[in-house]
Write an enzyme that holds these catalytic residues in place. Structure first.
Site, PDB file in Angstrom:
ATOM      1  N   SER A   1       0.859  -1.193   0.000  1.00 21.71           N
ATOM      2  CA  SER A   1       0.000   0.000   0.000  1.00 21.71           C
ATOM      3  C   SER A   1       0.891   1.238   0.000  1.00 21.71           C
ATOM      4  O   SER A   1       1.997   1.211   0.559  1.00 21.71           O
ATOM      5  CB  SER A   1      -0.878   0.013   1.251  1.00 21.71           C
TER       6      SER A   1
ATOM      7  N   TYR B   1      -1.567  -0.494  10.339  1.00 24.22           N
ATOM      8  CA  TYR B   1      -1.724  -1.084   8.994  1.00 24.22           C
ATOM      9  C   TYR B   1      -0.557  -0.638   8.103  1.00 24.22           C
ATOM     10  O   TYR B   1       0.041  -1.449   7.393  1.00 24.22           O
ATOM     11  CB  TYR B   1      -3.063  -0.630   8.418  1.00 24.22           C
TER      12      TYR B   1
HETATM   13  P1  NAP Z   1     -11.481  -6.074  -0.254  1.00 23.42           P
HETATM   14  O1  NAP Z   1     -12.276  -5.590  -1.422  1.00 23.42           O
HETATM   15  O2  NAP Z   1     -11.986  -5.818   1.120  1.00 23.42           O
HETATM   16  O3  NAP Z   1     -11.215  -7.641  -0.450  1.00 23.42           O
HETATM   17  C1  NAP Z   1     -10.427  -8.308   0.477  1.00 23.42           C
HETATM   18  C2  NAP Z   1     -10.268  -9.763   0.067  1.00 23.42           C
HETATM   19  O4  NAP Z   1      -9.370 -10.383   1.009  1.00 23.42           O
HETATM   20  C3  NAP Z   1     -11.563 -10.545   0.124  1.00 23.42           C
HETATM   21  O5  NAP Z   1     -11.556 -11.542  -0.875  1.00 23.42           O
HETATM   22  C4  NAP Z   1     -11.499 -11.190   1.512  1.00 23.42           C
HETATM   23  O6  NAP Z   1     -12.274 -12.386   1.640  1.00 23.42           O
HETATM   24  C5  NAP Z   1     -10.018 -11.490   1.613  1.00 23.42           C
HETATM   25  N1  NAP Z   1      -9.530 -11.644   2.989  1.00 23.42           N
HETATM   26  C6  NAP Z   1      -9.566 -10.733   3.989  1.00 23.42           C
HETATM   27  N2  NAP Z   1      -9.044 -11.253   5.115  1.00 23.42           N
HETATM   28  C7  NAP Z   1      -8.668 -12.520   4.828  1.00 23.42           C
HETATM   29  C8  NAP Z   1      -8.101 -13.584   5.549  1.00 23.42           C
HETATM   30  N3  NAP Z   1      -7.784 -13.470   6.852  1.00 23.42           N
HETATM   31  N4  NAP Z   1      -7.881 -14.755   4.929  1.00 23.42           N
HETATM   32  C9  NAP Z   1      -8.200 -14.908   3.613  1.00 23.42           C
HETATM   33  N5  NAP Z   1      -8.732 -13.947   2.868  1.00 23.42           N
HETATM   34  C10 NAP Z   1      -8.980 -12.763   3.463  1.00 23.42           C
HETATM   35  O7  NAP Z   1      -9.997  -5.456  -0.277  1.00 23.42           O
HETATM   36  P2  NAP Z   1      -9.176  -4.702  -1.432  1.00 23.42           P
HETATM   37  O8  NAP Z   1      -9.398  -3.252  -1.279  1.00 23.42           O
HETATM   38  O9  NAP Z   1      -9.380  -5.352  -2.747  1.00 23.42           O
HETATM   39  O10 NAP Z   1      -7.689  -4.982  -0.900  1.00 23.42           O
HETATM   40  C11 NAP Z   1      -6.833  -5.934  -1.525  1.00 23.42           C
HETATM   41  C12 NAP Z   1      -5.406  -5.624  -1.082  1.00 23.42           C
HETATM   42  O11 NAP Z   1      -5.064  -4.300  -1.509  1.00 23.42           O
HETATM   43  C13 NAP Z   1      -5.208  -5.632   0.436  1.00 23.42           C
HETATM   44  O12 NAP Z   1      -3.953  -6.191   0.739  1.00 23.42           O
HETATM   45  C14 NAP Z   1      -5.240  -4.157   0.801  1.00 23.42           C
HETATM   46  O13 NAP Z   1      -4.536  -3.899   1.992  1.00 23.42           O
HETATM   47  C15 NAP Z   1      -4.559  -3.562  -0.411  1.00 23.42           C
HETATM   48  N6  NAP Z   1      -4.854  -2.136  -0.626  1.00 23.42           N
HETATM   49  C16 NAP Z   1      -6.118  -1.712  -0.843  1.00 23.42           C
HETATM   50  C17 NAP Z   1      -6.350  -0.363  -1.043  1.00 23.42           C
HETATM   51  C18 NAP Z   1      -7.722   0.205  -1.291  1.00 23.42           C
HETATM   52  O14 NAP Z   1      -7.888   1.429  -1.222  1.00 23.42           O
HETATM   53  N7  NAP Z   1      -8.708  -0.634  -1.601  1.00 23.42           N
HETATM   54  C19 NAP Z   1      -5.266   0.542  -0.998  1.00 23.42           C
HETATM   55  C20 NAP Z   1      -3.992   0.065  -0.777  1.00 23.42           C
HETATM   56  C21 NAP Z   1      -3.790  -1.288  -0.592  1.00 23.42           C
HETATM   57  P3  NAP Z   1     -13.883 -12.285   1.964  1.00 23.42           P
HETATM   58  O15 NAP Z   1     -14.517 -11.668   0.743  1.00 23.42           O
HETATM   59  O16 NAP Z   1     -14.281 -13.688   2.180  1.00 23.42           O
HETATM   60  O17 NAP Z   1     -13.999 -11.409   3.164  1.00 23.42           O
END
Ligand code: NAP
Length: 245
Positions: A140, A154
């Site tokens: 991130s 985080y």
């Molecule tokens: P998201 O839409 O909330 O999706 C998260 C995914 O991770 C879901 O498939 C969830 O499964 C799974 N997950 C969460 N905890 C888990 C666990 N303990 N074991 C297995 N699976 C787990 O998140 P996203 O925004 O796409 O984020 C994806 C990555 O990008 C993350 O690493 C996040 O930190 C990073 N990121 C995101 C942003 C942003 O603004 N969105 C910015 C910077 C970095 P379920 O659906 O079953 O809950």
């Protein structure tokens, strides 16, 4: 020719799901890990299969090393692993660190850092035993911004992911395995609402130099580029996809 087989943790929603759809169009077979949302898993699996890929969805909490093994064992049953997108993550809570409950801090570090280490370890073992491959960690922009007032713990976990990327790239190189990371800025997914602030995107967008939040497909593009053979000399890199922030 054998099709590539990629594991995506958190591959059923948000950035992981966008990456799965894109890799399926590019000819990858997929194993998608997720924590509990069966409906999202079913939907993403359908999209991936419609694009012509085989897809297994595996409910596995990646903070538990036994469940990480179960996820990668399922991949080994599906074929020969060629890549990992180490993407599962969560923020869970937004606010100053002094007000953040201990259990939230522990869980956030477990999901974003400890789990990424477990998954990278198992993937490297499997890829080294095959013909090599690629790991892309999802970090991130918070890793360098520190996320003050939102989730400093985080940000610290994601800085750990950057260190994991750098160190493991060196250890993995002799096995023909490259390790890189993508560091997204704010992206339109459910992660913000799940942390209790559905309006976070509207609040933050004006502070992004490009003037908007990113889309999951834009981050997927960078992940897919690092995962593939387009730049085989890249390892240990952290590619920022954050609209200039
Ligand atoms: P998201 O839409 O909330 O999706 C998260 C995914 O991770 C879901 O498939 C969830 O499964 C799974 N997950 C969460 N905890 C888990 C666990 N303990 N074991 C297995 N699976 C787990 O998140 P996203 O925004 O796409 O984020 C994806 C990555 O990008 C993350 O690493 C996040 O930190 C990073 N990121 C995101 C942003 C942003 O603004 N969105 C910015 C910077 C970095 P379920 O659906 O079953 O809950």
């Amino acid at each position: 020719m054998t099709r590539p087989l990629t594991v995506i943790t958190g591959g059923t929603r948000g950035i992981g799901a966008a990456t799965a759809r894109r890799l399926a169009r590019d000819g990858h077979d997929l194993v998608l890990g997720y924590a509990g949302d069966d409906t999202a898993a079913k939907t993403t699996r359908k999209h991936v299969e419609e694009a012509g890929a085989t897809c297994r969805t595996v409910k596995a909490d990646v903070t538990d090393p036994d469940q990480v093994d179960a996820l990668f064992d399922a991949a080994a049953e599906a074929g020969t692993l060629t890549g990992l997108v180490n993407n599962a993550g969560a923020t869970l809570h937004i606010g100053p660190m002094v007000d953040t409950p201990t259990d939230v801090i522990q869980r956030v570090i477990d999901v974003n850092l400890t789990a990424a280490v477990y998954c990278a370890r198992r993937a490297l073992r499997d890829l080294a035993a095959n013909d090599g491959g690629t790991i892309v960690n999802v970090s991130s922009s918070a890793a360098t911004l520190g996320a003050p007032g939102e989730y400093v713990h985080y940000a610290a976990a994601k800085a750990g992911v950057d260190a994991l990327t750098q160190g493991l790239a060196v250890e993995a190189a002799p096995y023909g395995v490259r390790v890189n990371a993508v560091a997204p800025g704010i992206v339109r997914t459910g992660i913000h609402e799940a942390a209790g602030e559905p309006g976070r995107m509207e609040r933050v967008a004006p502070h992004v130099p490009l003037g908007r939040v990113g889309e999951p497909e834009e981050v997927a593009e960078a992940i897919v580029w690092l995962l593939g053979d387009a730049c085989p000399y890249a390892t240990g890199a952290v590619l920022r996809v954050a609209g200039g922030r």
